[in-house]
Design a protein around this motif. Structure first.
Motif, PDB file in Angstrom:
ATOM      1  N   VAL A  98       1.487 -17.609 -10.597  1.00 34.36           N
ATOM      2  CA  VAL A  98       0.837 -16.330 -10.323  1.00 34.36           C
ATOM      3  C   VAL A  98       1.423 -15.782  -9.018  1.00 34.36           C
ATOM      4  O   VAL A  98       2.158 -16.480  -8.313  1.00 34.36           O
ATOM      5  CB  VAL A  98      -0.699 -16.470 -10.221  1.00 34.36           C
ATOM      6  N   PHE A  99       1.061 -14.538  -8.684  1.00 31.55           N
ATOM      7  CA  PHE A  99       1.640 -13.887  -7.513  1.00 31.55           C
ATOM      8  C   PHE A  99       0.534 -13.293  -6.653  1.00 31.55           C
ATOM      9  O   PHE A  99      -0.369 -12.638  -7.176  1.00 31.55           O
ATOM     10  CB  PHE A  99       2.614 -12.788  -7.954  1.00 31.55           C
ATOM     11  N   LYS A 100       0.615 -13.540  -5.371  1.00 33.24           N
ATOM     12  CA  LYS A 100      -0.378 -12.966  -4.462  1.00 33.24           C
ATOM     13  C   LYS A 100      -0.373 -11.444  -4.602  1.00 33.24           C
ATOM     14  O   LYS A 100       0.684 -10.825  -4.690  1.00 33.24           O
ATOM     15  CB  LYS A 100      -0.067 -13.360  -3.023  1.00 33.24           C
ATOM     16  N   SER A 101      -1.556 -10.853  -4.614  1.00 32.58           N
ATOM     17  CA  SER A 101      -1.663  -9.401  -4.827  1.00 32.58           C
ATOM     18  C   SER A 101      -0.953  -8.608  -3.732  1.00 32.58           C
ATOM     19  O   SER A 101      -0.532  -7.471  -3.961  1.00 32.58           O
ATOM     20  CB  SER A 101      -3.138  -8.988  -4.895  1.00 32.58           C
ATOM     21  N   SER A 102      -0.768  -9.211  -2.572  1.00 34.17           N
ATOM     22  CA  SER A 102      -0.067  -8.518  -1.491  1.00 34.17           C
ATOM     23  C   SER A 102       1.405  -8.282  -1.832  1.00 34.17           C
ATOM     24  O   SER A 102       2.062  -7.441  -1.214  1.00 34.17           O
ATOM     25  CB  SER A 102      -0.162  -9.329  -0.191  1.00 34.17           C
ATOM     26  N   GLY A 103       1.910  -9.008  -2.820  1.00 33.78           N
ATOM     27  CA  GLY A 103       3.296  -8.834  -3.241  1.00 33.78           C
ATOM     28  C   GLY A 103       3.437  -8.017  -4.514  1.00 33.78           C
ATOM     29  O   GLY A 103       4.503  -8.022  -5.142  1.00 33.78           O
ATOM     30  N   MET A 104       2.378  -7.309  -4.910  1.00 39.42           N
ATOM     31  CA  MET A 104       2.387  -6.575  -6.180  1.00 39.42           C
ATOM     32  C   MET A 104       3.529  -5.559  -6.251  1.00 39.42           C
ATOM     33  O   MET A 104       4.157  -5.383  -7.300  1.00 39.42           O
ATOM     34  CB  MET A 104       1.058  -5.858  -6.398  1.00 39.42           C
ATOM     35  N   HIS A 105       3.830  -4.899  -5.145  1.00 40.11           N
ATOM     36  CA  HIS A 105       4.863  -3.858  -5.183  1.00 40.11           C
ATOM     37  C   HIS A 105       6.242  -4.447  -5.441  1.00 40.11           C
ATOM     38  O   HIS A 105       7.084  -3.807  -6.083  1.00 40.11           O
ATOM     39  CB  HIS A 105       4.830  -3.047  -3.886  1.00 40.11           C
ATOM     40  N   ALA A 106       6.477  -5.653  -4.970  1.00 36.79           N
ATOM     41  CA  ALA A 106       7.754  -6.324  -5.252  1.00 36.79           C
ATOM     42  C   ALA A 106       7.856  -6.655  -6.736  1.00 36.79           C
ATOM     43  O   ALA A 106       8.936  -6.562  -7.334  1.00 36.79           O
ATOM     44  CB  ALA A 106       7.891  -7.593  -4.410  1.00 36.79           C
ATOM     45  N   VAL A 107       6.725  -7.041  -7.342  1.00 43.19           N
ATOM     46  CA  VAL A 107       6.703  -7.335  -8.779  1.00 43.19           C
ATOM     47  C   VAL A 107       6.898  -6.041  -9.578  1.00 43.19           C
ATOM     48  O   VAL A 107       7.624  -6.023 -10.580  1.00 43.19           O
ATOM     49  CB  VAL A 107       5.390  -8.040  -9.173  1.00 43.19           C
ATOM     50  N   GLU A 108       6.268  -4.957  -9.133  1.00 43.50           N
ATOM     51  CA  GLU A 108       6.469  -3.655  -9.782  1.00 43.50           C
ATOM     52  C   GLU A 108       7.954  -3.274  -9.755  1.00 43.50           C
ATOM     53  O   GLU A 108       8.504  -2.796 -10.754  1.00 43.50           O
ATOM     54  CB  GLU A 108       5.675  -2.570  -9.060  1.00 43.50           C
ATOM     55  N   ASP A 109       8.570  -3.477  -8.614  1.00 40.92           N
ATOM     56  CA  ASP A 109       9.985  -3.151  -8.443  1.00 40.92           C
ATOM     57  C   ASP A 109      10.845  -3.960  -9.424  1.00 40.92           C
ATOM     58  O   ASP A 109      11.793  -3.438 -10.025  1.00 40.92           O
ATOM     59  CB  ASP A 109      10.396  -3.444  -6.998  1.00 40.92           C
ATOM     60  N   TYR A 110      10.493  -5.243  -9.595  1.00 40.44           N
ATOM     61  CA  TYR A 110      11.197  -6.112 -10.545  1.00 40.44           C
ATOM     62  C   TYR A 110      11.062  -5.573 -11.971  1.00 40.44           C
ATOM     63  O   TYR A 110      12.045  -5.488 -12.717  1.00 40.44           O
ATOM     64  CB  TYR A 110      10.640  -7.535 -10.447  1.00 40.44           C
TER      65      TYR A 110
END
Length: 432
Positions: free
Chosen positions: A209-221
């Motif tokens: 899973v991914f910390k919600s603070s990194g959501m924008h990096a996941v969106e970018d991916y």
């Protein structure tokens, strides 16, 4: 030299343009890289015929496989170091599966699979558990270790966390090929902040899973993947070269079935054309072998095979127009009749090609291809599915985009005699 714990006495490194260095500390990984089955991947391009469109795209499955291994190694040895969810054998299992995940790819990968109805993952598993050098290396870890590696590739291994590192909607495989393919094609679409994504990764019992603070990096991916598919992987010029490639293989197979006498006998294709291919025959195939036949078949008496091979080698590709199958089937039927009348075989020279991608999907249990969704870890410890938190991902979630094009040889059409109305009718329908 190795130590008693299976570690190399001195770390080995591969210089890599994407990850800077690829680090090898385990004897089994070093030995796997040296096997003939893994070295074969040097002779299979990562992006098939994309080099016709982006001339830098000459990188191989070998490059990519090492890259996937390095990402998984970093996740396990660095990101998960303080939370060891995996024992030593499962650590090695992840590393070996990452390195070997593409071992069964054939020449020109997906085009080859489409023509001969093969699944590269099945061949990957067959190489891992079969009478191969790879199998002998894996057995040094444990007698049933090859079987476990094959299970990870097949997504049937009991520890789903291990599987998710190699195969999920955000995994080491996808992260490497996006960055690597962007680098070698020279485009910027596939770039995303992998370092940030690795920093916010957290292991759970059955997946990452991914910390919600990194959501924008996941969106970018997610958006990088979307753009790469439509700007690079589905580029219409690349698709044109794939159309010709598949038609060459179809033509050669048809001629073989009709006992055509080849000037250059396709001995490497014998068992494939007979649909009795062995693992040993499959491993003899690479893009150098296929290219040799295409070069030789330019001299064949069969005009279609000769022409298609010459087109492929010299990049004299088919032109294309946008095509909507649901609205323009009558147009296709009329063109088929006109092509036949003009002496142009529509089976090989009038081709509808479709590209389709689902950039992100939430969990749909029971579907043929179940996709594990990406989950975010909220500050309060709650787990939430990505599209429920991200408006960007929600906008594309579950929405399949499909594109259709009609390919044809404009040069042959232009060479038709002016007398009569066939040439003019074809050009009017195609609007060329």
């Amino acid at each position: 030299m190795t130590n008693s714990n299976g570690k190399l006495s001195e770390e080995k490194v591969f210089k890599d343009p994407v990850h800077r260095y690829i680090h090898v500390q385990d004897e089994v990984i070093w030995d796997l890289v040296a096997t003939s089955e893994f070295q074969r991947l040097r002779r299979i391009r990562q992006l098939g015929t994309t080099y016709f469109t982006f001339h830098g795209a000459e990188h191989s499955r070998f490059n990519h496989s090492l890259g996937v291994y390095e990402i998984v190694r970093r996740i396990i040895d660095d990101v998960f170091q303080e939370k060891p969810f995996l024992n030593q054998e499962e650590r090695l299992l992840c590393l070996c599966a990452a390195l070997l995940h593409d071992l069964g790819h054939g020449p020109f990968s997906h085009s080859f699979e489409k023509v001969f109805h093969y699944d590269h993952e099945e061949f990957t598993q067959a190489i891992i558990v079969g009478d191969t050098e790879v199998n002998q290396v894996l057995k040094k870890v444990g007698h049933d270790f090859p079987k476990k590696v094959a299970e990870v590739i097949a997504k049937t291994y009991k520890n789903k966390l291990v599987v998710s590192l190699i195969s999920s909607q955000i995994d080491a495989d996808r992260m490497d090929y996006l960055l690597r393919d962007a680098y070698y094609t020279g485009v910027s679409y596939g770039n995303f902040d992998m370092e940030r994504i690795l920093r916010v990764m957290r292991p759970q019992e059955d997946q990452v899973v991914f910390k919600s603070s990194g959501m924008h990096a996941v969106e970018d991916y997610i958006m990088s993947r979307y753009q790469m598919y439509w700007q690079v992987y589905f580029h219409p010029v690349t698709r044109s070269s794939e159309v010709i490639l598949t038609k060459i293989l179809h033509r050669a197979k048809q001629l073989y079935s009709k006992n055509y006498t080849f000037k250059t006998q396709p001995v490497h294709f014998d068992s494939i054309f007979k649909e009795k291919i062995t693992l040993q025959d499959y491993l003899r195939l690479d893009e150098n072998v296929i290219s040799f036949y295409f070069q030789a078949w330019q001299q064949e008496d069969d005009e279609i095979l000769s022409d298609l091979c010459t087109r492929f080698l010299n990049r004299n590709l088919f032109k294309y127009i946008e095509f909507n199958p649901s609205e323009q089937m009558m147009k296709l039927m009329e063109l088929t009749t006109l092509f036949t009348e003009a002496g142009i075989d529509p089976k090989y020279y009038l081709v509808v090609d479709s590209s389709s991608d689902l950039p992100y999907d939430f969990y749909r249990p029971g579907e043929e291809e179940e996709r594990l969704p990406i989950h975010l870890l909220m500050p309060n410890g709650e787990i939430r599915e990505l599209s429920r938190q991200s408006e960007i991902v929600d906008a594309i979630s579950g929405k399949r985009r499909t594109d259709h094009k009609l390919y044809f040889p404009q040069d042959i059409i232009e060479s038709l005699p002016e007398e009569g109305s066939v040439k003019q009718k074809i050009k009017e329908i195609l609007a060329i």
